[in-house]
Motif scaffolding. Structure first.
Motif, PDB file in Angstrom:
ATOM      1  N   PHE A   1       2.233 -14.863  -7.886  1.00  0.00           N
ATOM      2  CA  PHE A   1       2.483 -14.978  -9.316  1.00  0.00           C
ATOM      3  C   PHE A   1       3.956 -14.889  -9.697  1.00  0.00           C
ATOM      4  N   SER A   2       4.732 -14.088  -8.977  1.00  0.00           N
ATOM      5  CA  SER A   2       6.149 -13.939  -9.328  1.00  0.00           C
ATOM      6  C   SER A   2       7.059 -14.829  -8.486  1.00  0.00           C
ATOM      7  N   GLY A   3       6.537 -15.364  -7.394  1.00  0.00           N
ATOM      8  CA  GLY A   3       7.375 -16.143  -6.488  1.00  0.00           C
ATOM      9  C   GLY A   3       8.235 -15.277  -5.591  1.00  0.00           C
ATOM     10  N   GLY A   4       8.128 -13.961  -5.741  1.00  0.00           N
ATOM     11  CA  GLY A   4       8.874 -13.026  -4.907  1.00  0.00           C
ATOM     12  C   GLY A   4       7.929 -12.309  -3.953  1.00  0.00           C
ATOM     13  N   LYS A   5       8.181 -11.051  -3.773  1.00  0.00           N
ATOM     14  CA  LYS A   5       7.359 -10.216  -2.892  1.00  0.00           C
ATOM     15  C   LYS A   5       6.633  -9.170  -3.722  1.00  0.00           C
ATOM     16  N   LYS A   6       5.582  -8.621  -3.141  1.00  0.00           N
ATOM     17  CA  LYS A   6       4.928  -7.440  -3.690  1.00  0.00           C
ATOM     18  C   LYS A   6       4.818  -6.443  -2.550  1.00  0.00           C
ATOM     19  N   ALA A   7       4.847  -5.180  -2.904  1.00  0.00           N
ATOM     20  CA  ALA A   7       4.808  -4.156  -1.862  1.00  0.00           C
ATOM     21  C   ALA A   7       3.960  -2.972  -2.301  1.00  0.00           C
ATOM     22  N   MET A   8       3.421  -2.284  -1.302  1.00  0.00           N
ATOM     23  CA  MET A   8       2.688  -1.045  -1.514  1.00  0.00           C
ATOM     24  C   MET A   8       3.244  -0.034  -0.523  1.00  0.00           C
ATOM     25  N   MET A   9       3.682   1.108  -1.031  1.00  0.00           N
ATOM     26  CA  MET A   9       4.179   2.189  -0.191  1.00  0.00           C
ATOM     27  C   MET A   9       3.195   3.348  -0.317  1.00  0.00           C
ATOM     28  N   ILE A  10       2.733   3.847   0.821  1.00  0.00           N
ATOM     29  CA  ILE A  10       1.715   4.890   0.844  1.00  0.00           C
ATOM     30  C   ILE A  10       2.244   6.114   1.569  1.00  0.00           C
ATOM     31  N   GLY A  11       2.065   7.263   0.956  1.00  0.00           N
ATOM     32  CA  GLY A  11       2.396   8.539   1.585  1.00  0.00           C
ATOM     33  C   GLY A  11       1.164   9.416   1.607  1.00  0.00           C
ATOM     34  N   SER A  12       0.799   9.908   2.774  1.00  0.00           N
ATOM     35  CA  SER A  12      -0.384  10.765   2.848  1.00  0.00           C
ATOM     36  C   SER A  12      -0.047  12.169   2.371  1.00  0.00           C
ATOM     37  N   VAL A  13      -1.022  12.814   1.753  1.00  0.00           N
ATOM     38  CA  VAL A  13      -0.839  14.173   1.240  1.00  0.00           C
ATOM     39  C   VAL A  13      -1.789  15.121   1.940  1.00  0.00           C
ATOM     40  N   SER A  14      -1.588  16.413   1.709  1.00  0.00           N
ATOM     41  CA  SER A  14      -2.346  17.446   2.409  1.00  0.00           C
ATOM     42  C   SER A  14      -3.832  17.441   2.074  1.00  0.00           C
ATOM     43  N   SER A  15      -4.187  16.935   0.919  1.00  0.00           N
ATOM     44  CA  SER A  15      -5.582  16.876   0.523  1.00  0.00           C
ATOM     45  C   SER A  15      -6.264  15.717   1.257  1.00  0.00           C
TER      46      SER A  15
ATOM     47  N   ASP B   1       3.347   0.953  -6.018  1.00  0.00           N
ATOM     48  CA  ASP B   1       3.128  -0.495  -6.000  1.00  0.00           C
ATOM     49  C   ASP B   1       4.253  -1.164  -6.768  1.00  0.00           C
ATOM     50  N   CYS B   2       4.687  -2.353  -6.309  1.00  0.00           N
ATOM     51  CA  CYS B   2       5.717  -3.069  -7.045  1.00  0.00           C
ATOM     52  C   CYS B   2       5.616  -4.571  -6.863  1.00  0.00           C
ATOM     53  N   THR B   3       6.147  -5.274  -7.863  1.00  0.00           N
ATOM     54  CA  THR B   3       6.465  -6.685  -7.798  1.00  0.00           C
ATOM     55  C   THR B   3       7.875  -6.780  -8.376  1.00  0.00           C
ATOM     56  N   LYS B   4       8.386  -7.989  -8.527  1.00  0.00           N
ATOM     57  CA  LYS B   4       9.716  -8.137  -9.121  1.00  0.00           C
ATOM     58  C   LYS B   4       9.759  -7.605 -10.553  1.00  0.00           C
ATOM     59  N   SER B   5       8.616  -7.576 -11.235  1.00  0.00           N
ATOM     60  CA  SER B   5       8.602  -7.199 -12.652  1.00  0.00           C
ATOM     61  C   SER B   5       7.830  -5.923 -12.963  1.00  0.00           C
ATOM     62  N   GLU B   6       7.244  -5.281 -11.967  1.00  0.00           N
ATOM     63  CA  GLU B   6       6.413  -4.108 -12.243  1.00  0.00           C
ATOM     64  C   GLU B   6       6.578  -3.050 -11.160  1.00  0.00           C
ATOM     65  N   LEU B   7       6.570  -1.784 -11.592  1.00  0.00           N
ATOM     66  CA  LEU B   7       6.657  -0.648 -10.677  1.00  0.00           C
ATOM     67  C   LEU B   7       5.709   0.431 -11.172  1.00  0.00           C
ATOM     68  N   THR B   8       4.808   0.879 -10.294  1.00  0.00           N
ATOM     69  CA  THR B   8       3.888   1.955 -10.644  1.00  0.00           C
ATOM     70  C   THR B   8       3.789   2.927  -9.466  1.00  0.00           C
ATOM     71  N   ALA B   9       3.333   4.120  -9.765  1.00  0.00           N
ATOM     72  CA  ALA B   9       3.025   5.104  -8.724  1.00  0.00           C
ATOM     73  C   ALA B   9       1.760   5.823  -9.139  1.00  0.00           C
ATOM     74  N   ALA B  10       0.980   6.223  -8.146  1.00  0.00           N
ATOM     75  CA  ALA B  10      -0.278   6.904  -8.439  1.00  0.00           C
ATOM     76  C   ALA B  10      -0.606   7.911  -7.355  1.00  0.00           C
ATOM     77  N   TYR B  11      -1.257   8.975  -7.774  1.00  0.00           N
ATOM     78  CA  TYR B  11      -1.944   9.860  -6.848  1.00  0.00           C
ATOM     79  C   TYR B  11      -3.351   9.295  -6.799  1.00  0.00           C
ATOM     80  N   ILE B  12      -3.852   8.966  -5.612  1.00  0.00           N
ATOM     81  CA  ILE B  12      -5.204   8.433  -5.495  1.00  0.00           C
ATOM     82  C   ILE B  12      -6.064   9.381  -4.676  1.00  0.00           C
ATOM     83  N   GLU B  13      -7.336   9.388  -4.984  1.00  0.00           N
ATOM     84  CA  GLU B  13      -8.279  10.252  -4.279  1.00  0.00           C
ATOM     85  C   GLU B  13      -9.605   9.519  -4.130  1.00  0.00           C
ATOM     86  N   MET B  14     -10.171   9.602  -2.925  1.00  0.00           N
ATOM     87  CA  MET B  14     -11.450   8.954  -2.679  1.00  0.00           C
ATOM     88  C   MET B  14     -12.513   9.563  -3.581  1.00  0.00           C
TER      89      MET B  14
END
Length: 167
Positions: A33-47, A55-68
Motif C-alpha cells: 500500500f505504501s510502496g515502501g516497507k513494513k516491519a514488526m519488532m517483537i520483544g518477549s516479556v516475562s509473562s 509495527d510500522c509502515t512509512k506513515s504509521e507507527l504503533t506499539a502494543a503489549y499483547i497477550e494470548m
C-alpha cells in the motif's frame, strides 16, 4: 490470511525461543500500500504468552503489549495507559486502548508516534531491562512485566531503517 499466519508464527517464535537467542527480533516485508516497507519488532516479556510488539509502515507507527487470549469474543475498546521504562530512563506513559488484535491475542496499543520514537531510541541503546506496565485510566487494574533487552539494538536498527523512522 497469510499476513495473520506470518504474524502468529513470528510471535510464537519470539515467545518460545530458547533464552540463548535474542529476545528482540524484527521482521521486514514489502508494503503493497505504501510502496515502501513494513516491519514488526517483537520483544518477549516475562509473562508467558505475551510480548511487546512495534509495527510500522512509512506513515504509521504503533506499539502494543499483547497477550494470548483463548476466548474469541469481541470486546469493546477500553482506554488504558501503557507504560514502558528502559534501563534508568524515566517511564514513558502512552495513551492506549485495549482491543482484540486477532483471534488469538488481545492488545493494549498506542499510536503516539512521538513518544514511541523516544522509546525506540532508548531501546536502541538499552543495556539491562525494559519494564512494561498497563493500567486502566483511573489507575486501577495495574499489571507489570519485565523484558530482556538482548538483541534490541539490532532489532531497532532494522525496524527504523525499514520504515524510514528518524529518531
Amino acid at each position: 490470511m497469510v499476513k495473520n499466519n506470518i504474524i502468529k508464527l513470528s510471535i510464537i517464535a519470539a515467545l518460545f525461543s530458547p533464552l540463548a537467542h535474542a529476545q528482540w527480533v524484527t521482521n521486514v516485508e514489502d508494503d503493497l500500500f505504501s510502496g515502501g516497507k513494513k516491519a514488526m519488532m517483537i520483544g518477549s516479556v516475562s509473562s508467558e504468552n505475551s510480548a511487546i510488539v512495534f509495527d510500522c509502515t512509512k506513515s504509521e507507527l504503533t506499539a502494543a503489549y499483547i497477550e494470548m487470549d483463548k476466548t474469541t469474543e469481541s470486546i469493546s475498546e477500553i482506554p488504558m495507559d501503557l507504560i514502558m521504562k528502559v534501563d534508568g530512563n524515566s517511564p514513558v506513559k502512552l495513551d492506549a486502548a485495549l482491543s482484540r488484535r486477532n483471534v488469538q491475542f488481545l492488545q493494549i496499543q498506542s499510536d503516539d508516534s512521538d513518544q514511541l520514537k523516544v522509546l525506540l531510541k532508548q531501546l536502541q541503546g538499552a543495556k539491562s531491562k525494559v519494564l512494561v506496565g498497563v493500567q486502566l485510566k483511573n489507575g486501577e487494574g495495574q499489571n507489570s512485566f519485565s523484558a530482556n533487552v538482548s538483541g534490541s539494538t539490532s532489532a531497532v536498527n532494522g525496524f527504523i531503517k525499514a520504515c524510514e523512522i528518524t529518531l
